[in-house]
Design a protein around this motif. Structure first.
Motif, PDB file in Angstrom:
ATOM      1  N   TYR A  82       0.837  -1.202   0.000  1.00  0.00           N
ATOM      2  CA  TYR A  82       0.000   0.000   0.000  1.00  0.00           C
ATOM      3  C   TYR A  82       0.872   1.252   0.000  1.00  0.00           C
ATOM      4  N   LEU A  83       1.876   1.305   0.870  1.00  0.00           N
ATOM      5  CA  LEU A  83       2.722   2.492   0.974  1.00  0.00           C
ATOM      6  C   LEU A  83       3.533   2.719  -0.305  1.00  0.00           C
ATOM      7  N   LEU A  84       4.066   1.662  -0.886  1.00  0.00           N
ATOM      8  CA  LEU A  84       4.792   1.805  -2.144  1.00  0.00           C
ATOM      9  C   LEU A  84       3.868   2.289  -3.264  1.00  0.00           C
ATOM     10  N   SER A  85       2.650   1.768  -3.260  1.00  0.00           N
ATOM     11  CA  SER A  85       1.676   2.184  -4.273  1.00  0.00           C
ATOM     12  C   SER A  85       1.317   3.651  -4.103  1.00  0.00           C
ATOM     13  N   VAL A  86       1.159   4.104  -2.866  1.00  0.00           N
ATOM     14  CA  VAL A  86       0.830   5.508  -2.612  1.00  0.00           C
ATOM     15  C   VAL A  86       1.977   6.414  -3.050  1.00  0.00           C
ATOM     16  N   LEU A  87       3.216   5.965  -2.848  1.00  0.00           N
ATOM     17  CA  LEU A  87       4.367   6.746  -3.288  1.00  0.00           C
ATOM     18  C   LEU A  87       4.331   6.935  -4.807  1.00  0.00           C
ATOM     19  N   VAL A  88       4.088   5.871  -5.545  1.00  0.00           N
ATOM     20  CA  VAL A  88       3.978   5.962  -7.009  1.00  0.00           C
ATOM     21  C   VAL A  88       2.777   6.816  -7.400  1.00  0.00           C
ATOM     22  N   TYR A  89       1.678   6.637  -6.680  1.00  0.00           N
ATOM     23  CA  TYR A  89       0.446   7.386  -6.939  1.00  0.00           C
ATOM     24  C   TYR A  89       0.664   8.886  -6.776  1.00  0.00           C
ATOM     25  N   CYS A  90       1.318   9.283  -5.694  1.00  0.00           N
ATOM     26  CA  CYS A  90       1.563  10.705  -5.439  1.00  0.00           C
ATOM     27  C   CYS A  90       2.468  11.303  -6.516  1.00  0.00           C
ATOM     28  N   ALA A  91       3.489  10.565  -6.931  1.00  0.00           N
ATOM     29  CA  ALA A  91       4.361  11.048  -7.999  1.00  0.00           C
ATOM     30  C   ALA A  91       3.588  11.199  -9.305  1.00  0.00           C
ATOM     31  N   ALA A  92       2.696  10.243  -9.589  1.00  0.00           N
ATOM     32  CA  ALA A  92       1.907  10.305 -10.824  1.00  0.00           C
ATOM     33  C   ALA A  92       0.914  11.466 -10.787  1.00  0.00           C
ATOM     34  N   VAL A  93       0.247  11.651  -9.654  1.00  0.00           N
ATOM     35  CA  VAL A  93      -0.706  12.760  -9.520  1.00  0.00           C
ATOM     36  C   VAL A  93       0.007  14.096  -9.683  1.00  0.00           C
ATOM     37  N   ALA A  94       1.170  14.234  -9.042  1.00  0.00           N
ATOM     38  CA  ALA A  94       1.940  15.471  -9.166  1.00  0.00           C
ATOM     39  C   ALA A  94       2.329  15.728 -10.616  1.00  0.00           C
ATOM     40  N   ALA A  95       2.749  14.676 -11.320  1.00  0.00           N
ATOM     41  CA  ALA A  95       3.148  14.828 -12.722  1.00  0.00           C
ATOM     42  C   ALA A  95       1.956  15.231 -13.593  1.00  0.00           C
ATOM     43  N   VAL A  96       0.821  14.570 -13.418  1.00  0.00           N
ATOM     44  CA  VAL A  96      -0.365  14.872 -14.233  1.00  0.00           C
ATOM     45  C   VAL A  96      -0.852  16.292 -13.973  1.00  0.00           C
ATOM     46  N   PHE A  97      -0.924  16.688 -12.704  1.00  0.00           N
ATOM     47  CA  PHE A  97      -1.384  18.037 -12.373  1.00  0.00           C
ATOM     48  C   PHE A  97      -0.430  19.087 -12.937  1.00  0.00           C
ATOM     49  N   SER A  98       0.857  18.825 -12.879  1.00  0.00           N
ATOM     50  CA  SER A  98       1.840  19.773 -13.398  1.00  0.00           C
ATOM     51  C   SER A  98       1.686  19.944 -14.906  1.00  0.00           C
ATOM     52  N   ILE A  99       1.528  18.837 -15.611  1.00  0.00           N
ATOM     53  CA  ILE A  99       1.384  18.894 -17.071  1.00  0.00           C
ATOM     54  C   ILE A  99       0.110  19.627 -17.468  1.00  0.00           C
ATOM     55  N   VAL A 100      -0.999  19.282 -16.825  1.00  0.00           N
ATOM     56  CA  VAL A 100      -2.273  19.941 -17.146  1.00  0.00           C
ATOM     57  C   VAL A 100      -2.207  21.430 -16.827  1.00  0.00           C
ATOM     58  N   HIS A 101      -1.576  21.768 -15.705  1.00  0.00           N
ATOM     59  CA  HIS A 101      -1.476  23.178 -15.322  1.00  0.00           C
ATOM     60  C   HIS A 101      -0.677  23.983 -16.333  1.00  0.00           C
ATOM     61  N   VAL A 102       0.451  23.444 -16.790  1.00  0.00           N
ATOM     62  CA  VAL A 102       1.274  24.141 -17.773  1.00  0.00           C
ATOM     63  C   VAL A 102       0.496  24.330 -19.073  1.00  0.00           C
ATOM     64  N   ILE A 103      -0.260  23.308 -19.482  1.00  0.00           N
ATOM     65  CA  ILE A 103      -1.048  23.409 -20.720  1.00  0.00           C
ATOM     66  C   ILE A 103      -2.143  24.463 -20.580  1.00  0.00           C
ATOM     67  N   VAL A 104      -2.885  24.406 -19.475  1.00  0.00           N
ATOM     68  CA  VAL A 104      -3.986  25.358 -19.257  1.00  0.00           C
ATOM     69  C   VAL A 104      -3.465  26.785 -19.186  1.00  0.00           C
ATOM     70  N   GLN A 105      -2.379  26.988 -18.429  1.00  0.00           N
ATOM     71  CA  GLN A 105      -1.839  28.340 -18.320  1.00  0.00           C
ATOM     72  C   GLN A 105      -1.286  28.826 -19.654  1.00  0.00           C
ATOM     73  N   GLY A 106      -0.681  27.922 -20.432  1.00  0.00           N
ATOM     74  CA  GLY A 106      -0.180  28.302 -21.738  1.00  0.00           C
ATOM     75  C   GLY A 106      -1.297  28.739 -22.671  1.00  0.00           C
ATOM     76  N   ILE A 107      -2.430  28.034 -22.620  1.00  0.00           N
ATOM     77  CA  ILE A 107      -3.576  28.388 -23.466  1.00  0.00           C
ATOM     78  C   ILE A 107      -4.110  29.760 -23.091  1.00  0.00           C
ATOM     79  N   PHE A 108      -4.270  30.012 -21.810  1.00  0.00           N
ATOM     80  CA  PHE A 108      -4.823  31.304 -21.388  1.00  0.00           C
ATOM     81  C   PHE A 108      -3.835  32.438 -21.633  1.00  0.00           C
ATOM     82  N   ASN A 109      -2.549  32.177 -21.502  1.00  0.00           N
ATOM     83  CA  ASN A 109      -1.567  33.215 -21.826  1.00  0.00           C
ATOM     84  C   ASN A 109      -1.626  33.576 -23.307  1.00  0.00           C
ATOM     85  N   SER A 110      -1.857  32.579 -24.160  1.00  0.00           N
ATOM     86  CA  SER A 110      -1.997  32.837 -25.594  1.00  0.00           C
ATOM     87  C   SER A 110      -3.243  33.666 -25.880  1.00  0.00           C
ATOM     88  N   LEU A 111      -4.334  33.346 -25.182  1.00  0.00           N
ATOM     89  CA  LEU A 111      -5.574  34.112 -25.354  1.00  0.00           C
ATOM     90  C   LEU A 111      -5.400  35.553 -24.885  1.00  0.00           C
TER      91      LEU A 111
END
Length: 233
Positions: A82-111
């Motif tokens: 469970y703990l190892l899975s949560v460690l991987v999960y947290c890293a994956a969530v952080a990566a996904v949120f970071s990627i989506v945030h950069v994309i969303v902010q890039g789109i609005f900056n272009s607008l």
């Protein structure tokens, strides 16, 4: 072991899926509404989307233990898995949120550049640091901070789960007292960064180390923990 971890990761992904969609839907709709207001009226807005993401990651990490630990253990996962899975999960969530945030902010900056004449400003945490304001640095900063907050939130959630409200609030009180002490604040500033004018030079490797070390106490607290939270026992 890998099959059990895959099952736990699948359960964790399903658990966050709805919250993920709701959060980003609200954030994107809010940004769109504010952008339309800026275009429609002679007004100016400054938006910091980073803080919303960091708060969500902290809350997500805090709720992880209570919402997933009992069910994963009952379904046959060991505490180590469970703990190892949560460690991987947290890293994956952080990566996904970071990627989506950069994309969303890039789109609005272009607008903004296309039609708002600089009256709709979106600030990123990166702009408060000494790093160059590039998309890959934004991705790096979001990834590390989100991972850190997920890790610390998970640790605090484990404390509340294992020791109940008294143990949890007692831990928060001790941390608050430590932060108030001038020597502690000086140590934290020296260890994690330094001020360079109005910019903050952050030791991001140290933040990653703290995020990883935050998982070690979880094993000690959860290895003999009941599947019933401490607050309800």
């Amino acid at each position: 072991m890998l099959n059990e971890m895959k099952a736990v990761l699948y359960y964790l992904a399903v658990d966050i899926r709805y919250s993920f969609m709701v959060f980003w839907s609200i954030l994107i709709l809010s940004l769109t509404a504010m952008f339309i207001i800026v275009l429609s009226f002679e007004t100016r807005m400054i938006v910091t989307t980073s803080m919303a993401i960091y708060i969500f990651c902290g809350i997500t990490g805090f709720l992880t233990t209570k919402e997933t630990f009992p069910y994963c253990i009952k379904l046959g996962a060991t505490r180590t898995q469970y703990l190892l899975s949560v460690l991987v999960y947290c890293a994956a969530v952080a990566a996904v949120f970071s990627i989506v945030h950069v994309i969303v902010q890039g789109i609005f900056n272009s607008l903004v550049q296309a039609g708002a004449s600089g009256r709709f400003l979106t600030y990123h945490t990166l702009q408060a640091t000494t790093l160059a304001n590039t998309w890959y640095n934004q991705l790096l900063v979001d990834l590390i901070i989100c991972f850190l907050l997920l890790s610390l939130g998970f640790l605090l959630g484990s404390v509340f789960y294992r020791f109940g409200l008294i143990g949890g609030f007692g831990t928060l009180a001790v941390l608050a007292i430590l932060v108030i002490l001038p020597n502690t604040r000086t140590f934290i500033l020296d260890a994690f960064g330094s001020m360079e004018g109005w910019k903050l030079g952050v030791n991001f490797l140290m933040l990653v180390g703290v995020a990883l070390l935050a998982y070690l106490p979880n094993w000690g607290m959860l290895r003999k923990a009941s599947t019933v939270p401490g607050a309800t026992r």
